[in-house]
Write an enzyme that holds these catalytic residues in place. Sequence first.
Site, short mmCIF file in Angstrom:
data_model
loop_
_atom_site.label_atom_id
_atom_site.label_comp_id
_atom_site.label_asym_id
_atom_site.label_seq_id
_atom_site.Cartn_x
_atom_site.Cartn_y
_atom_site.Cartn_z
N SER A 152 -13.39 -28.37 -10.48
CA SER A 152 -14.96 -28.75 -11.02
C SER A 152 -15.59 -29.83 -10.22
O SER A 152 -14.56 -30.73 -9.77
CB SER A 152 -14.66 -28.37 -12.01
OG SER A 152 -16.51 -28.93 -13.05
N TYR A 165 -13.17 -32.01 -21.35
CA TYR A 165 -13.03 -30.89 -19.77
C TYR A 165 -13.24 -32.23 -18.56
O TYR A 165 -12.46 -31.35 -17.39
CB TYR A 165 -14.80 -30.26 -19.63
CG TYR A 165 -14.97 -28.86 -18.53
CD1 TYR A 165 -14.10 -27.79 -17.90
CD2 TYR A 165 -15.43 -29.39 -17.95
CE1 TYR A 165 -13.77 -26.89 -17.90
CE2 TYR A 165 -16.12 -28.48 -16.72
CZ TYR A 165 -14.65 -27.20 -16.12
OH TYR A 165 -15.10 -26.23 -15.47
N1 LIG Z 1 -18.58 -21.63 -14.37
C1 LIG Z 1 -18.52 -22.66 -13.77
O1 LIG Z 1 -20.50 -22.80 -14.13
C2 LIG Z 1 -17.57 -23.31 -13.36
C3 LIG Z 1 -17.88 -24.85 -12.97
C4 LIG Z 1 -16.90 -24.72 -11.97
C5 LIG Z 1 -15.60 -24.70 -12.76
N2 LIG Z 1 -15.38 -23.37 -13.10
C6 LIG Z 1 -14.03 -23.12 -13.38
O2 LIG Z 1 -13.15 -21.74 -12.43
C7 LIG Z 1 -12.21 -21.24 -13.62
C8 LIG Z 1 -12.97 -19.64 -14.02
O3 LIG Z 1 -14.17 -19.81 -14.78
P1 LIG Z 1 -15.27 -18.99 -14.87
O4 LIG Z 1 -16.24 -20.11 -14.78
O5 LIG Z 1 -14.87 -17.66 -13.98
O6 LIG Z 1 -14.69 -18.24 -16.41
P2 LIG Z 1 -14.40 -17.46 -17.49
O7 LIG Z 1 -15.18 -16.03 -16.60
O8 LIG Z 1 -15.35 -17.42 -18.91
O9 LIG Z 1 -12.82 -16.85 -17.40
C9 LIG Z 1 -12.22 -17.65 -17.79
C10 LIG Z 1 -10.59 -16.99 -17.03
O10 LIG Z 1 -10.30 -17.87 -17.64
C11 LIG Z 1 -8.90 -16.87 -18.72
N3 LIG Z 1 -7.98 -18.32 -19.70
C12 LIG Z 1 -8.79 -19.17 -20.62
N4 LIG Z 1 -7.77 -19.30 -21.32
C13 LIG Z 1 -7.04 -18.47 -21.00
C14 LIG Z 1 -5.24 -18.16 -21.14
N5 LIG Z 1 -5.04 -19.63 -22.38
N6 LIG Z 1 -4.37 -17.77 -20.50
C15 LIG Z 1 -4.95 -17.21 -19.23
N7 LIG Z 1 -5.94 -17.59 -19.08
C16 LIG Z 1 -6.63 -17.82 -19.61
C17 LIG Z 1 -9.82 -15.73 -19.09
O11 LIG Z 1 -8.93 -14.61 -19.55
P3 LIG Z 1 -8.81 -13.80 -21.08
O12 LIG Z 1 -9.39 -14.63 -21.65
O13 LIG Z 1 -8.55 -12.48 -20.44
O14 LIG Z 1 -7.36 -14.92 -20.89
C18 LIG Z 1 -10.70 -15.86 -17.61
O15 LIG Z 1 -10.06 -14.84 -17.03
C19 LIG Z 1 -12.23 -22.44 -14.74
O16 LIG Z 1 -11.54 -22.58 -14.74
C20 LIG Z 1 -13.61 -23.24 -14.60
O17 LIG Z 1 -13.60 -24.43 -15.76
C21 LIG Z 1 -16.36 -23.28 -13.78
#
Ligand SMILES: NC(=O)c1ccc[n+]([C@@H]2O[C@H](COP(=O)([O-])OP(=O)(O)OC[C@H]3O[C@@H](n4cnc5c(N)ncnc54)[C@H](OP(=O)(O)O)[C@@H]3O)[C@@H](O)[C@H]2O)c1
Length: 257
Positions: A152, A165
């Site tokens: 991030s 975070y």
């Molecule tokens: N969205 C943003 O603004 C943003 C910005 C910077 C970085 N990121 C990073 O991008 C990554 C993906 O996030 P996203 O934005 O795509 O959010 P998202 O749509 O909420 O996806 C999060 C994913 O993590 C999985 N997850 C959560 N807990 C887990 C566990 N204990 N075991 C296995 N899988 C788990 C969820 O799947 P299940 O619930 O099915 O387990 C889901 O597939 C994260 O690391 C986040 O920090 C996001």
Amino acid sequence: MERQNREDRPRETAPLDGVAVVTGASSGIGAAVARALSKGGMKVALAARREPALREVRASLGPHAEALVVPTDVTDRGAVKKLAGRVEGDLGPPDVLVNCAGVMYYTLMQNAHEDDWECTVDVICKGTLNTLGAFLPGMISRGRGHVITVSSDAGRKVFPGLAVYSGAKAFVEFVSQGLRLETAGTGIKVTTVQPGNVDTPLQRMSRDREALALYGEPTGARILAPEDVADAVLYAVSQPEHLAVNEVLLQPREEPI
Ligand SMILES: NC(=O)c1ccc[n+]([C@@H]2O[C@H](COP(=O)([O-])OP(=O)(O)OC[C@H]3O[C@@H](n4cnc5c(N)ncnc54)[C@H](OP(=O)(O)O)[C@@H]3O)[C@@H](O)[C@H]2O)c1
């Protein structure tokens, strides 16, 4: 010997084949990365906890894609080891690991949302270590592998309301840096992709209303799409052998850090 002009030199790109494992593949960025790698020609293992959501992503890859759904909680070290065994047995030795599983809770430190803190550390810090423990030794013994962690912009700078975070993302950045330095010469590449705000369900999971009101309100800027981040992952995995993309910072234009 004269250096070849840049224009004369044929551009090398790595063919996209082999096996990729994507954690967090049931939603958002992970799902988009899985689709992009599959479309590019890789076999893809989809890992997250929610099997129905993983199956939907699997279906979106099309009937000819080679893909495996493995419900996995990344906080469970034994489950992640089993994931590694399934991938190797069913698809072959993994070439690319994409750590994308994550949670993001806006909280004020003074409100002590300890469950949110713990979950953040468990999923982002321990989850990433669990996948490294399960997949890295095999990559090193084969002399090839690419570890990509979706970190991030909060791994580079602390955001108020996101102290834990940001700390967790700084942790994965530092572990990735150490991994890169220690594995130089072994055939391993280590990339972190550092997005700013991306339009995914992650944006809507916080429960600390005070923190959200102070720091979590949308700015009105056009934020990134999950596919924007998937493009950066594709860029990193498509480079020739000698070229490592170490870090990619991607932000909405109007939200610089
Ligand atoms: N969205 C943003 O603004 C943003 C910005 C910077 C970085 N990121 C990073 O991008 C990554 C993906 O996030 P996203 O934005 O795509 O959010 P998202 O749509 O909420 O996806 C999060 C994913 O993590 C999985 N997850 C959560 N807990 C887990 C566990 N204990 N075991 C296995 N899988 C788990 C969820 O799947 P299940 O619930 O099915 O387990 C889901 O597939 C994260 O690391 C986040 O920090 C996001």
